[in-house]
Motif scaffolding. Structure first.
Motif, PDB file in Angstrom:
ATOM      1  N   GLY A  97       0.816  -1.214   0.000  1.00  0.00           N
ATOM      2  CA  GLY A  97       0.000   0.000   0.000  1.00  0.00           C
ATOM      3  C   GLY A  97       0.845   1.258   0.000  1.00  0.00           C
ATOM      4  O   GLY A  97       0.563   2.223  -0.719  1.00  0.00           O
TER       5      GLY A  97
ATOM      6  N   LEU B  43     -12.816  -4.469   2.970  1.00  0.00           N
ATOM      7  CA  LEU B  43     -12.372  -3.235   3.611  1.00  0.00           C
ATOM      8  C   LEU B  43     -12.257  -2.092   2.604  1.00  0.00           C
ATOM      9  O   LEU B  43     -12.582  -0.940   2.920  1.00  0.00           O
ATOM     10  N   GLU B  44     -11.810  -2.388   1.372  1.00  0.00           N
ATOM     11  CA  GLU B  44     -11.642  -1.325   0.389  1.00  0.00           C
ATOM     12  C   GLU B  44     -12.939  -0.980  -0.334  1.00  0.00           C
ATOM     13  O   GLU B  44     -13.242   0.191  -0.545  1.00  0.00           O
TER      14      GLU B  44
ATOM     15  N   ALA C  34     -16.147  -0.979   3.117  1.00  0.00           N
ATOM     16  CA  ALA C  34     -15.839  -0.079   4.241  1.00  0.00           C
ATOM     17  C   ALA C  34     -15.152   1.208   3.796  1.00  0.00           C
ATOM     18  O   ALA C  34     -15.027   2.142   4.589  1.00  0.00           O
ATOM     19  N   GLY C  35     -14.668   1.243   2.550  1.00  0.00           N
ATOM     20  CA  GLY C  35     -14.070   2.459   2.031  1.00  0.00           C
ATOM     21  C   GLY C  35     -12.653   2.727   2.486  1.00  0.00           C
ATOM     22  O   GLY C  35     -12.188   3.868   2.461  1.00  0.00           O
ATOM     23  N   PHE C  36     -11.911   1.678   2.878  1.00  0.00           N
ATOM     24  CA  PHE C  36     -10.527   1.854   3.311  1.00  0.00           C
ATOM     25  C   PHE C  36      -9.624   2.096   2.109  1.00  0.00           C
ATOM     26  O   PHE C  36      -9.860   1.572   1.017  1.00  0.00           O
ATOM     27  N   SER C  37      -8.554   2.875   2.309  1.00  0.00           N
ATOM     28  CA  SER C  37      -7.507   3.010   1.302  1.00  0.00           C
ATOM     29  C   SER C  37      -6.594   1.790   1.390  1.00  0.00           C
ATOM     30  O   SER C  37      -6.634   1.047   2.384  1.00  0.00           O
TER      31      SER C  37
ATOM     32  N   ARG D  48      -4.576   1.968   4.586  1.00  0.00           N
ATOM     33  CA  ARG D  48      -5.388   1.695   5.772  1.00  0.00           C
ATOM     34  C   ARG D  48      -5.762   0.214   5.853  1.00  0.00           C
ATOM     35  O   ARG D  48      -5.849  -0.348   6.947  1.00  0.00           O
ATOM     36  N   THR D  49      -5.970  -0.406   4.694  1.00  0.00           N
ATOM     37  CA  THR D  49      -6.252  -1.847   4.676  1.00  0.00           C
ATOM     38  C   THR D  49      -5.070  -2.629   5.227  1.00  0.00           C
ATOM     39  O   THR D  49      -5.228  -3.547   6.035  1.00  0.00           O
TER      40      THR D  49
ATOM     41  N   GLY E 225      -4.952  -2.332   8.809  1.00  0.00           N
ATOM     42  CA  GLY E 225      -6.028  -3.085   9.439  1.00  0.00           C
ATOM     43  C   GLY E 225      -5.669  -4.528   9.722  1.00  0.00           C
ATOM     44  O   GLY E 225      -6.247  -5.159  10.624  1.00  0.00           O
TER      45      GLY E 225
ATOM     46  N   TYR F  63     -15.234  -1.835  11.424  1.00  0.00           N
ATOM     47  CA  TYR F  63     -13.969  -2.539  11.645  1.00  0.00           C
ATOM     48  C   TYR F  63     -13.824  -2.998  13.089  1.00  0.00           C
ATOM     49  O   TYR F  63     -13.492  -4.158  13.357  1.00  0.00           O
TER      50      TYR F  63
END
Length: 469
Positions: free
Chosen positions: A173, A305-306, A309-312, A315-316, A319, A370
């Motif tokens: 990432g 998550l991406e 949940a809208g994670f970048s 951030r994933t 997580g 999360y």
């Protein structure tokens, strides 16, 4: 036609560093674990960087799918041959060759300016990993005596796989923000450190008398490649696809031929005596079932998550770090648990934790947060993986003859990778059949929980500690 390998006299044991044997053993373990980290980081960081690779090289969707498929096919297909090569040629020698090829291929991939060159580099990575990983696990048997000391080393080894996957996702990432090339290059410095340090501290194993069973190698390797291809393609193209059915047919024929060849061979690729112990055979089966969890988790939860949940990507990756933490803690505690309760009890505990964690994730929905619905399962799964893998490796390597430890390690790695391919294909298939979305991810985890639930039954009823056999 077979090539006879003459027994060589044992290589002299390197003189311990002035700091003393304990520090030398620590450095030896760090180099072995470094290989495991390198392979795990390479796989997961490239997967996170797939969108950048596609944009950078202008790949089609079909070409992009081969970025991971070619690596998986060459890796899984050659693991058995890589394990046996360590027994016959010397494990340190094969370890260095595999790490060298993986490092050079990582450098080539980072410089690739076309799809064919990148895919060639990924095949090189897979081949290098197929020879380095079994040798790294069997080098633990060479450099650490059986008992608590080896169990502690195996715990660190198992931790490296989980930490490597989590670190690879985080690194992928972060590095994808710079360039996808950085995600491939990140392994080059680590590989160079391993190549320089290994001859200085790691002992070479005795080369054992034997031959390369070429007929067994070709049929077993071809069968594993066909099986992995069928499972991987079936998850995306459907199980009625002609190429999928053809690959399954080829796998059945080749693997049946491999069994026939191996039972008659004087120096088989996988010595049948490894599987004559039903409890060791059950440990291999459980290894494959445990392997299904990690692949399904990376596929389904990272996308949840991406996409939901809208994670970048960064951030994933972050997580997944709590899972790495519990994996590390569980693996560190496992040697003491094995000493007190036996390896079987630890495997049962690990399977129960994995079943609970994946079952919890089956409740995923668009409203799942999360901290309320993901963190808890990740902690359970990390603990389950840390305990299961360490204890299973202990059961598999216990009482294995010195000349068979490479083959035993190669078979362990191969069954783990086949389990991962099966778990990924199952997750993709169930997700697609459920119509996608959050519910599709939940259904994928429900199926994953069912698979590892079977593993819980295997560990309860079929495993046994060697000490009580």
């Amino acid at each position: 036609m077979s090539e006879t390998i003459r027994p060589a006299s044992p290589s002299p044991v390197p003189v311990a560093a002035p700091a003393g044997p304990d520090r030398t053993r620590a450095v030896s373990l760090a180099l072995i674990v470094g290989c495991q980290l390198m392979v795990a980081i390479g796989f997961s960081s490239v997967n996170i960087s797939l969108p950048g690779i596609r944009a950078g090289l202008g790949l089609s969707v079909t070409e992009l799918s081969w970025v991971t498929n070619l690596y998986m096919l060459s890796f899984a297909g050659l693991l058995l041959l890589g394990g046996r090569a360590g027994d016959l040629l010397g494990r340190r020698r094969v370890f260095l060759g595999g790490v060298g090829l993986f490092t050079a291929s990582s450098l080539l991939g980072s410089l690739a300016d076309s799809a064919p060159l990148l895919l060639t580099a990924l095949v090189g990575q897979g081949v290098g990993a197929a020879f380095a990983e079994p040798a790294s696990l069997s080098l633990i048997a060479v450099n650490f005596t059986e008992g608590p000391r080896r169990n502690r080393a195996l715990a660190v080894f198992a931790t490296a796989a989980g930490l490597g996957l989590a670190a690879g996702m985080l690194a992928g990432g972060l590095l994808s923000e710079i360039s996808w090339r950085a995600a491939l290059f990140v392994n080059v410095p680590l590989g160079l450190v391993i190549l320089i340090g290994t001859p200085l501290v790691l002992r070479e194993s005795t080369r054992h008398r034997g031959r390369f069973d070429l007929a067994g190698a070709l049929t077993a390797t071809g069968g594993v490649i066909a099986l992995v291809h069928a499972i991987s393609r079936g998850g995306t193209n459907g199980w009625s696809d002609g190429l999928v059915l053809g690959s399954f047919g080829a796998a059945a024929v080749l693997l049946a031929a491999a069994v026939a060849v191996e039972t008659r061979a004087a120096h088989p690729l996988v010595p049948p005596r490894l599987l004559r112990d039903p409890h060791r055979a059950a440990a291999y089966l459980q290894t494959a079932l445990v392997g299904t969890v990690g692949a399904a988790l990376l596929f389904a939860l990272a996308q949840f998550l991406e996409e939901v949940a809208g994670f970048s990507p960064i951030r994933t990756g972050l997580g997944f770090l709590p899972m790495a933490g519990t994996l590390f803690g569980a693996a560190a505690a496992t040697p003491a648990l094995i000493a007190r309760h036996g390896a079987k009890a630890v495997v049962v505990l690990g399977a129960a934790l994995l079943t609970s964690g994946t079952g919890w994730l089956s409740a995923l929905s668009e409203d799942t947060g999360y901290f309320t619905g993901v963190l808890g399962p990740l902690l359970l799964i990390g603990a389950g993986q840390g305990t299961s893998i360490t204890a299973l490796n202990s059961l598999i390597l216990a009482r294995v003859a010195p000349g068979d430890s490479g083959a035993a390690s190669g078979l362990q790695q191969s069954t783990m990778r086949l389990g991962a391919a099966l778990g990924l294909a199952a997750a993709v298939t169930v997700y697609g059949a459920s119509g996608g979305g959050a519910e599709g991810f939940g259904d994928a985890f429900a199926f994953s929980s069912g698979i590892i639930g079977v593993g819980l039954l295997v560990s309860v009823f079929l495993l046994r500690d060697h000490e009580s056999s």
